[in-house]
Design a protein around this motif. Structure first.
Motif, PDB file in Angstrom:
ATOM      1  N   VAL A  10       0.819  -1.212   0.000  1.00 51.23           N
ATOM      2  CA  VAL A  10       0.000   0.000   0.000  1.00 51.23           C
ATOM      3  C   VAL A  10       0.848   1.255   0.000  1.00 51.23           C
ATOM      4  N   SER A  11       2.174   1.110  -0.077  1.00 46.58           N
ATOM      5  CA  SER A  11       3.044   2.270   0.043  1.00 46.58           C
ATOM      6  C   SER A  11       2.733   3.301  -1.027  1.00 46.58           C
ATOM      7  N   ALA A  12       2.465   4.493  -0.577  1.00 45.25           N
ATOM      8  CA  ALA A  12       2.189   5.628  -1.454  1.00 45.25           C
ATOM      9  C   ALA A  12       1.061   5.352  -2.428  1.00 45.25           C
ATOM     10  N   ARG A  13       0.103   4.532  -2.011  1.00 43.27           N
ATOM     11  CA  ARG A  13      -1.008   4.239  -2.904  1.00 43.27           C
ATOM     12  C   ARG A  13      -2.314   4.730  -2.291  1.00 43.27           C
ATOM     13  N   SER A  14      -3.274   5.014  -3.140  1.00 45.11           N
ATOM     14  CA  SER A  14      -4.570   5.407  -2.627  1.00 45.11           C
ATOM     15  C   SER A  14      -5.592   4.355  -3.039  1.00 45.11           C
ATOM     16  N   VAL A  15      -6.676   4.281  -2.277  1.00 45.07           N
ATOM     17  CA  VAL A  15      -7.630   3.200  -2.458  1.00 45.07           C
ATOM     18  C   VAL A  15      -8.803   3.666  -3.305  1.00 45.07           C
ATOM     19  N   ARG A  53      -5.138  -2.305  22.825  1.00 46.36           N
ATOM     20  CA  ARG A  53      -4.769  -0.887  22.835  1.00 46.36           C
ATOM     21  C   ARG A  53      -3.869  -0.501  21.647  1.00 46.36           C
ATOM     22  N   THR A  54      -3.553  -1.461  20.790  1.00 48.21           N
ATOM     23  CA  THR A  54      -2.592  -1.175  19.722  1.00 48.21           C
ATOM     24  C   THR A  54      -3.300  -0.871  18.409  1.00 48.21           C
ATOM     25  N   LEU A  55      -2.843   0.197  17.780  1.00 42.22           N
ATOM     26  CA  LEU A  55      -3.396   0.579  16.474  1.00 42.22           C
ATOM     27  C   LEU A  55      -2.355   0.228  15.411  1.00 42.22           C
ATOM     28  N   PHE A  56      -2.829  -0.431  14.343  1.00 41.75           N
ATOM     29  CA  PHE A  56      -1.961  -0.841  13.250  1.00 41.75           C
ATOM     30  C   PHE A  56      -2.127   0.199  12.144  1.00 41.75           C
ATOM     31  N   VAL A  57      -1.033   0.875  11.767  1.00 38.59           N
ATOM     32  CA  VAL A  57      -1.115   1.970  10.790  1.00 38.59           C
ATOM     33  C   VAL A  57      -0.299   1.615   9.552  1.00 38.59           C
ATOM     34  N   LEU A  58      -0.921   1.750   8.385  1.00 34.21           N
ATOM     35  CA  LEU A  58      -0.204   1.458   7.135  1.00 34.21           C
ATOM     36  C   LEU A  58       0.117   2.754   6.399  1.00 34.21           C
ATOM     37  N   ASN A  59       1.178   2.708   5.567  1.00 37.79           N
ATOM     38  CA  ASN A  59       1.481   3.805   4.632  1.00 37.79           C
ATOM     39  C   ASN A  59       1.875   5.102   5.338  1.00 37.79           C
ATOM     40  N   ILE A  60       2.824   5.016   6.243  1.00 41.58           N
ATOM     41  CA  ILE A  60       3.333   6.228   6.904  1.00 41.58           C
ATOM     42  C   ILE A  60       4.473   6.788   6.059  1.00 41.58           C
ATOM     43  N   PRO A  61       4.379   8.024   5.565  1.00 44.97           N
ATOM     44  CA  PRO A  61       5.413   8.579   4.670  1.00 44.97           C
ATOM     45  C   PRO A  61       6.777   8.655   5.350  1.00 44.97           C
ATOM     46  N   LYS A 116      23.505   2.738  19.704  1.00 48.53           N
ATOM     47  CA  LYS A 116      22.937   3.297  18.467  1.00 48.53           C
ATOM     48  C   LYS A 116      23.988   3.437  17.368  1.00 48.53           C
ATOM     49  N   PHE A 117      25.261   3.465  17.745  1.00 48.07           N
ATOM     50  CA  PHE A 117      26.292   3.581  16.695  1.00 48.07           C
ATOM     51  C   PHE A 117      26.382   2.325  15.846  1.00 48.07           C
ATOM     52  N   PHE A 118      26.040   1.188  16.468  1.00 49.06           N
ATOM     53  CA  PHE A 118      26.222  -0.070  15.754  1.00 49.06           C
ATOM     54  C   PHE A 118      24.935  -0.628  15.186  1.00 49.06           C
ATOM     55  N   ARG A 119      23.826   0.031  15.506  1.00 53.60           N
ATOM     56  CA  ARG A 119      22.565  -0.468  14.982  1.00 53.60           C
ATOM     57  C   ARG A 119      22.492  -0.191  13.490  1.00 53.60           C
ATOM     58  N   PRO A 120      21.988  -1.121  12.702  1.00 49.74           N
ATOM     59  CA  PRO A 120      21.852  -0.821  11.272  1.00 49.74           C
ATOM     60  C   PRO A 120      20.814   0.266  11.084  1.00 49.74           C
ATOM     61  N   SER A 121      21.078   1.204  10.185  1.00 51.59           N
ATOM     62  CA  SER A 121      20.155   2.315   9.997  1.00 51.59           C
ATOM     63  C   SER A 121      18.878   1.800   9.340  1.00 51.59           C
ATOM     64  N   GLY A 122      17.757   2.315   9.795  1.00 46.98           N
ATOM     65  CA  GLY A 122      16.471   1.850   9.288  1.00 46.98           C
ATOM     66  C   GLY A 122      16.225   2.336   7.871  1.00 46.98           C
ATOM     67  N   LYS A 123      15.248   1.721   7.223  1.00 43.47           N
ATOM     68  CA  LYS A 123      14.912   2.140   5.868  1.00 43.47           C
ATOM     69  C   LYS A 123      14.142   3.446   5.911  1.00 43.47           C
ATOM     70  N   GLN A 124      14.339   4.265   4.893  1.00 42.74           N
ATOM     71  CA  GLN A 124      13.692   5.566   4.882  1.00 42.74           C
ATOM     72  C   GLN A 124      12.475   5.588   3.981  1.00 42.74           C
ATOM     73  N   GLY A 125      11.890   4.443   3.735  1.00 42.71           N
ATOM     74  CA  GLY A 125      10.752   4.407   2.841  1.00 42.71           C
ATOM     75  C   GLY A 125       9.444   4.584   3.599  1.00 42.71           C
ATOM     76  N   PHE A 126       8.372   4.103   2.959  1.00 47.49           N
ATOM     77  CA  PHE A 126       7.074   4.131   3.630  1.00 47.49           C
ATOM     78  C   PHE A 126       7.046   3.024   4.677  1.00 47.49           C
ATOM     79  N   ASN A 127       6.511   3.341   5.852  1.00 50.47           N
ATOM     80  CA  ASN A 127       6.579   2.408   6.969  1.00 50.47           C
ATOM     81  C   ASN A 127       5.189   1.952   7.403  1.00 50.47           C
ATOM     82  N   VAL A 128       5.185   0.893   8.185  1.00 51.60           N
ATOM     83  CA  VAL A 128       3.967   0.547   8.913  1.00 51.60           C
ATOM     84  C   VAL A 128       4.258   0.860  10.383  1.00 51.60           C
TER      85      VAL A 128
END
Lengths: 1094, 282
Positions: free
Chosen positions: A1049-1054, B56-64, B103-115
């Motif tokens: 769903v990355s950067a997609r709209s529904v 109590r947990t919210l699952f969020v998709l497509n975070i820029p 934190k110096f040795f942790r692999p850097s996270g991806k900078q893409g869209f996240n969940v």
């Protein structure tokens, strides 16, 4: 822009052409895929017949493999004329013959009276001097015969020429017509008469005049059939005197047939016997007398040797690929047949040999025989014909025909023959080399002049040659060539340059080792004569005082221009050709790296390497490390002279930056232009293996970090270098350059590969991480040192690499063909130059690089780069077999090296099929444009044309703010505005000071972010060398709606339709994200297409 | 964003098939285009992870990519107090393994869209999120909470990448200390186990190849293969080549078969090339 237009044309044209080609054999074209051969046991082990056994044995002993034999067979099929074509030719010849036999008679007129010809028909002859005696009238030809290659069966495609000899009736000619161009004029008039008659006929397509092999005394009439396949063949009509009409002895090379008095129009005191001989004129007239006898002779030979026609065809293909069969004084197909006939009659070739052996033996003969000194003759009885010595005194190259009167190589210059000989010997060398694809290099690769020679000089304004003829005192030769001053002056200019350039190598190294030859006193006067005023007495370092010429050239690129200086000087001095007429194409690529004219930055690379050597020495000497250093290796293109823009030592202006307190470092300031980019030069430092190293991946990483800290501490203490340790590397600021030292432990990749599976068994599995580490710490340093060695052997290797990579960068391909693969591709040009010799100038190397890219058959062949000559023939076979067996799973572009025979690690990630296809297409187009531009004297030389890619094909273009592009000055067309980037002029400080901003390039950071965020939706292209645009291409697949899935769903709209939820890319938001993510760097985002709106 | 949707979405929440609620998100108040966040309560059958409580947990998709954990935390605070936020590049359970890295040795996270997994303090916040009207967008960058992107962000990253050597040395030292301790404990444990085993077997002592005290070599794939190869070599050495007439004949037969095979292979290769029109010299 030229490029962009032609690209589109190319794409459009492609389809119909392919369709046409596939039509005739659509049946067999269908999806032929290579399968490993499976023969049943029965087939393999059945008892062999005697014949089969013979065939197999022959294939084994004669050829490297039966492959070559079959390949030649296939090639012959491609060039041979089809039956259909032959029928077409025969029927056209019949019509032409019928037409010609009905040529009407015309009343007799004076030769110089042209009034009987209608105005539209010209006479194919330069009528100078105007006055000639004699009468002329048209009459039907005495006979019409086919001559030359067609009746002999050695005619090959393409440009099929069918020779038709039309005999001029005897009553038109007079036996004395030989003198003073009377016969050639009548011959031309007769042709004009035929042409006038044929224009009225509808059975003839187009009609043109031409000269036989560029000889203006022998005009011919070219006819093509009228229908649509008019380009498929041409009929060449020769006008000939009746056989035996002139006495052959009149054409002795020492006899004169053009009177000076007639030619110059002045009274001269020459008697007939003291007139200067006219050997070239004589041989061109004699050439008309003999074609029929030559045909008879060759037919007789051909009937004895069954492979004769095929052998000649192969030799002709070989000649054509080398452009040896074109132009005046070439080694044409006729000479090829005659040469083979000579070898057969002298029993150097036996009648039972195959075409393959005929070709091989002829090349061997050419390579080992010098016809400029020891001419050969086909004549049986030597009496009453001129001797070879007499021929040699008149001609440069001697090959006498069966009659014994004609030198068939009359127009050939010694240089042409030398070239032929050179080509033959090069071919013989690589023929036996099992590591070279002999067939391909021998017969399939074209060798145009611009791609073969290192330096090409062009003489423009040929009119100036007239004055050089005068200066060189060539009147009698001019008369012999009937006023063709180009042909007259050519041999003399060539020999002049030969003498001048022969000395060149000795002269270039004058300050080091004066060659004894220069020192000889008796040579001095000659030397002074040759070089004129530029010659001076000089005292060399060893105390010798000699005559020498000093050419100026400080940098490498200027030294490359010395031949140009020599040539222009010599031509000016001896041949009166002003400098403006000499067009030199060789240095036109320099502007591509011109940051500071006139250097091309090769010296800067040297400075970097020296600084690195110093660092490496200092690292070796460090004391106080817990483990000793076992190797220090460079792993950066700058350390093998192939960095496009080698880093240059910089001195920083501290006030331009913000400061970081804890580490005494400079940091870019917001609001200021991006600081100058400082490339970190990677150096790998291998530490000794020891039991003290932990056997755990994380622990090893921490130990390495500890080493970085300690190395930095020691370097700071002993040498006062500013250092910055990180977990992954150590940055060292030294001599205005930044080095990035990485500590490596040789067992680390192994540790990364090991893991314990649930059963407790220790398993070794290859993984990405281990491969990446091996690449960085083992393969890259090795490649760097190997290529560094190659640069030492071939001084222009680095320059070719840089040019190639600049082109790749400018065409936005840097990401697909990486620096290392590009260097390997260029290395292959030097290591396996067949059929060429290794490139000697950057330009020719670059052209061959483009040709390699555009023409290599990546699908069916691996490119083997034999670094250090480590691979044997067996290795080659192994590589090839492994490649064929698993082609599908291997990279599209497969490059094998001695250390990497199976995987092609350098090209595993990129390019993919589509990109490779595009690279090939663009390379072919660039090559075409460049070669045209370089060879055509009238065009303006702007080689940067091939470095400006069209942006129309992309879907979106992101324009960058030039202020934030640190490498702006490296752009193909650097803008006129420049920005201050925190660099001070003056020499760089030795050591110490704050650490500058290293490896900070907003453009590459931005690109990395874009690719991470939108990599599955689009491709991003950018020129890493100062490009100010990022081109975006949507991936078509990503734009078809897909059902809603949490993983996609990355950067997609529904879009909801009923119960289904589908997603499509949210293009508006993405385009805005381009802006947001590149805030400060992005100037504007321009969406070009509407592809996403469905 | 489907334009047709925008029109008749009054202040209604938008729920799409699959149970996800669509929230719109824009970078700042001037932005014209909007991204959609897809949110749903976190529901997994087999997860007992304590830090993602199911109610109590919210699952969020497509975070820029420009939304860091802090930004997401603040964005969702309007629906109730947020306990923690976890961003990942793909949905899935957590697999924390190995020692905790600095934190110096942790692999850097991806900078893409996240969940993201947003854990609220109260479960009522989940309903608040799901009933948030679709056409009121969440705003990432505001006056009070500027979010750095582009050049500003890169300069900040560059500045933060500096580590003081002493600090780095400390991290390394503490890690290695832990590592050594761990190693020692492991060795201790093994030794104890071995002793235990000895005692357990009722007076029987197991005799192994190595001398007493050394641990047996760990079984590995490579070792297994080595042994196999050794056996093969031994077998081969004993064989006689071309000794009997039939052997000689066989060799010759093999040779001819080899030649034949090569011939066939070449023939096929040529056929292939011919089909691709590779024999046109010009």
């Amino acid at each position: 822009m030229i490029l962009s237009d032609s690209f589109h044309e190319e794409e459009e044209n492609e389809a119909p052409v392919k369709a046409k080609r596939t039509k005739p054999d659509a049946g067999e074209e269908e999806e032929v895929v290579y399968h490993p051969v499976k023969l049943s046991r029965n087939d393999l082990y059945r008892p062999p017949t005697a014949e089969e056994l013979n065939q197999l044995k022959e294939a084994e002993s004669l050829f490297h493999c039966s492959l070559l034999k079959m390949q030649m067979g296939e090639l012959l099929k491609e060039v041979a004329l089809s039956e259909r074509r032959k029928q077409q030719i025969d029927s056209f010849i019949q019509t032409v013959t019928k037409l010609l036999q009905t040529v009407p008679d015309s009343p007799e007129v004076e030769v110089s009276d042209l009034s009987w010809l209608s105005g539209t028909v010209k006479v194919p002859f330069l009528l100078l001097p105007k006055i000639t005696k004699g009468k002329f009238h048209m009459a039907p030809p005495a006979s019409i015969d086919l001559i030359g290659s067609y009746p002999l069966g050695t005619c090959t495609k393409p440009h099929v020429m069918v020779d038709l000899a039309v005999t001029i009736p005897a009553d038109v000619l007079h036996p004395k017509d030989v003198v003073n161009q009377r016969y050639p004029r009548k011959r031309a008039l007769y042709l004009a008469g035929l042409a006038q008659y044929l224009t009225s006929s509808s059975d003839i397509g187009t009609m043109r005049y031409s000269c036989l092999h560029g000889n203006r005394l022998r005009p011919v009439l070219l006819l093509t059939p009228p229908d649509k396949n008019s380009s498929s063949f041409t009929v060449r009509v020769h006008a000939c005197p009746p056989p035996g009409f002139f006495k052959p002895s009149r054409f002795h090379p020492q006899r004169n047939n053009i009177r000076t008095e007639w030619y110059t129009g002045l009274q001269t005191s020459y008697s007939e016997s003291s007139e200067p001989p006219t050997p070239h004129y004589n041989s061109s007239v004699l050439g008309d007398l003999l074609p029929r006898t030559h045909l008879q002779f060759l037919s007789a030979i051909s009937s004895q040797c069954s492979a004769f026609a095929d052998g000649v065809a192969l030799l002709k293909v070989w000649l054509r690929q080398r452009e040896l069969n074109q132009g005046t004084g070439c080694f044409n197909g006729f000479l090829a047949s005659m040469l083979m006939a000579y070898l057969l009659t002298t029993h150097r070739i036996s009648n039972t040999m195959t075409a393959y052996q005929l070709l091989r033996n002829s090349l061997n003969f050419l390579a080992s025989t010098d016809l400029t000194v020891n001419g050969i003759s086909l004549a049986r009885d030597a009496d009453s014909t001129p001797t070879l010595a007499e021929f040699h005194s008149a001609f440069q190259v001697v090959f006498v025909d069966p009659s014994g009167h004609l030198n068939m190589c009359a127009d050939m210059t010694a240089c042409t023959y030398m070239q032929l000989q050179h080509e033959a010997s090069v071919s013989m060398q690589f023929w036996d080399n099992p590591t070279v694809d002999g067939f391909h290099s021998l017969l399939m690769t074209p060798k145009p002049m611009i791609r073969t020679s290192d330096h090409v000089f062009q003489l423009c304004e040929l009119v100036k040659l007239q004055s050089s003829c005068k200066k060189l005192n060539l009147l009698s030769e001019l008369m012999d060539h009937s006023g063709n001053y180009v042909h007259t002056a050519l041999p003399f200019i060539l020999s002049l340059l030969q003498r001048g350039l022969d000395q060149r190598i000795q002269l270039l190294t004058h300050s080091l080792s004066p060659d004894p030859e220069v020192r000889k006193i008796d040579k001095q006067t000659e030397f002074r004569q040759l070089w004129g005023l530029r010659s001076e007495l000089r005292r060399f370092q060893d105390g010798a005082i000699t005559e020498a010429v000093l050419w100026d050239g400080e940098s490498m690129c200027q030294k490359r221009l010395v031949p140009k200086q020599i040539i222009t000087h010599l031509l000016q001095l001896h041949a009166d050709i002003p400098e403006s007429c000499v067009r030199y194409v060789g240095h036109s690529f320099n502007p591509c790296f011109a940051l500071q004219v006139p250097s091309t930055g090769e010296e800067k690379s040297l400075a970097v390497v020296q600084s690195y050597d110093d660092l490496s020495r200092k690292l070796w000497r460090l004391e106080g490390l817990p483990l000793s250093i076992t190797a220090v290796q460079g792993a950066h293109p700058a350390l093998r002279y192939t960095q496009v823009f080698p880093p240059k030592p910089l001195k920083m202006d501290y006030s331009f930056f913000d400061k970081e307190k804890t580490c005494r470092s400079l940091v870019p300031k917001e609001g200021k232009p991006c600081p100058a980019y400082i490339t970190p030069i990677t150096v790998i430092c291998h530490m000794e293996g020891s039991g003290k190293w932990p056997h755990d991946r994380l622990a090893i990483r921490h130990i390495r970090a500890a080493f970085h800290i300690q190395l930095g501490e020691l370097l700071r203490k002993h040498h006062k270098y500013t250092c910055r340790p990180c977990p992954t590397h150590l940055d060292v600021w030294k001599d205005g350059l930044a080095f990035r030292i990485q500590v490596a432990y040789h067992r680390e990749p192994q540790v990364l590969r090991e893991s314990v599976n649930p059963e407790g068994l220790l398993v070794v599995r290859d993984n990405e991480e281990a491969q990446a580490l091996e690449m960085a710490t083992i393969h890259k340093p090795l490649l760097t040192s190997t290529l560094h060695g190659l640069q030492q052997q071939h001084p222009c290797f680095g320059a070719v690499c840089r040019l190639a990579k600049r082109w790749l960068g400018a065409q936005l391909f840097s990401d697909d063909i990486t620096e290392d693969s590009a260097d390997l591709l260029v290395a292959s040009l030097f290591l396996q130059p067949a059929p060429f010799t290794p490139p000697g100038s950057p330009q020719v190397g670059f052209l061959r690089f483009l040709h390699l890219l555009s023409s290599f058959d990546w699908k069916n062949n691996p490119l083997v780069v034999n670094l250090n000559n480590q691979l044997t023939a067996a290795d080659y076979t192994e590589i090839k077999n492994g490649f064929m067996a698993s082609r599908e799973s291997l990279p599209v572009m497969f490059i094998a090296t001695p250390k990497d025979k199976k995987l092609s690690m350098w090209t595993r990630r990129a390019p993919n099929v589509q990109m490779l296809q595009r690279v090939m297409m663009v390379a072919a187009e660039s090559l075409k444009v460049l070669e045209q531009q370089l060879m055509d004297g009238n065009q303006i030389q702007d080689v940067k044309v091939v470095m400006r890619p069209p942006l129309e094909v992309y879907d979106a273009v992101i324009h960058l703010n030039p202020k934030q592009v640190p490498l702006l000055s490296q752009a193909v067309d650097p803008p006129s505005v420049t920005f201050s980037r925190g660099v001070m002029t003056g020499s760089a400080a030795q050591s110490g000071g704050s650490l500058p901003v290293i490896d900070y390039n907003p453009v590459s950071l931005y690109l990395a972010e874009l690719r991470e965020a939108f990599g599955d939706l689009a491709l991003f292209f950018c020129d890493p060398y100062g490009g100010t645009v990022i081109a975006v291409l949507w991936k078509p697949k990503a734009f078809s709606p897909v059902p809603f899935k949490t993983s996609q769903v990355s950067a997609r709209s529904v879009k909801v339709t009923g119960d289904e939820a589908n997603t499509v890319p949210n293009v508006e938001a993405i385009l805005e994200d381009f802006q947001i993510m590149g805030k400060g760097l992005v100037k504007s985002v321009e969406a070009r297409t509407e592809k996403w709106s469905f | 964003m489907a334009p047709s949707k925008k029109k008749h979405a009054s202040s209604q929440p938008c729920i799409i098939p699959g149970g996800f609620a669509v929230l719109s998100l824009q970078f700042n108040s001037d932005s014209a285009a909007r991204h959609s966040l897809y949110v749903k309560e976190h529901k997994v059958r087999a997860e007992k992870s304590s830090h993602r409580p199911l109610d109590r947990t919210l699952f969020v998709l497509n975070i820029p990519p420009y939304c860091s954990e802090e930004v997401v935390k603040e964005l969702f605070s309007q629906f109730g107090n947020v306990e923690s936020v976890e961003l990942r590049d793909h949905p899935g359970s957590t697999q924390e393994s190995g020692p905790k890295l600095s934190k110096f040795f942790r692999p850097s996270g991806k900078q893409g869209f996240n969940v993201g997994y947003v854990v609220f303090k109260k479960s009522s916040s989940l309903t608040a999120v799901k009933s948030h009207p679709h056409d009121v967008p969440l705003v990432v960058c505001t006056e009070q909470r500027p979010v750095r992107t582009g050049v500003q962000k890169w300069i900040q990253q560059y500045t933060e990448s500096f580590i003081h050597p002493d600090k780095l040395q400390q991290t390394v030292d503490s890690f290695m200390e832990n590592y050594d301790k761990h190693k020692e404990e492991e060795a201790e444990r093994q030794k104890k186990e071995a002793e235990q085993q000895k005692e357990e077997e009722e007076g029987w002592v197991k005799v192994t190849r190595g001398n007493k005290g050394t641990k047996a070599r760990p079984h590995s794939e490579a070792a297994n293969q080595r042994t196999l190869r050794k056996e093969m070599r031994k077998k081969k050495r004993k064989e006689l080549m071309n000794f009997y007439t039939w052997q000689h004949r066989n060799t010759q037969k093999e040779h001819i078969a080899e030649l034949r095979k090569k011939f066939e292979e070449d023939k096929q290769r040529i056929a292939l090339l011919r089909a691709q029109r590779k024999f046109r010299p010009y």
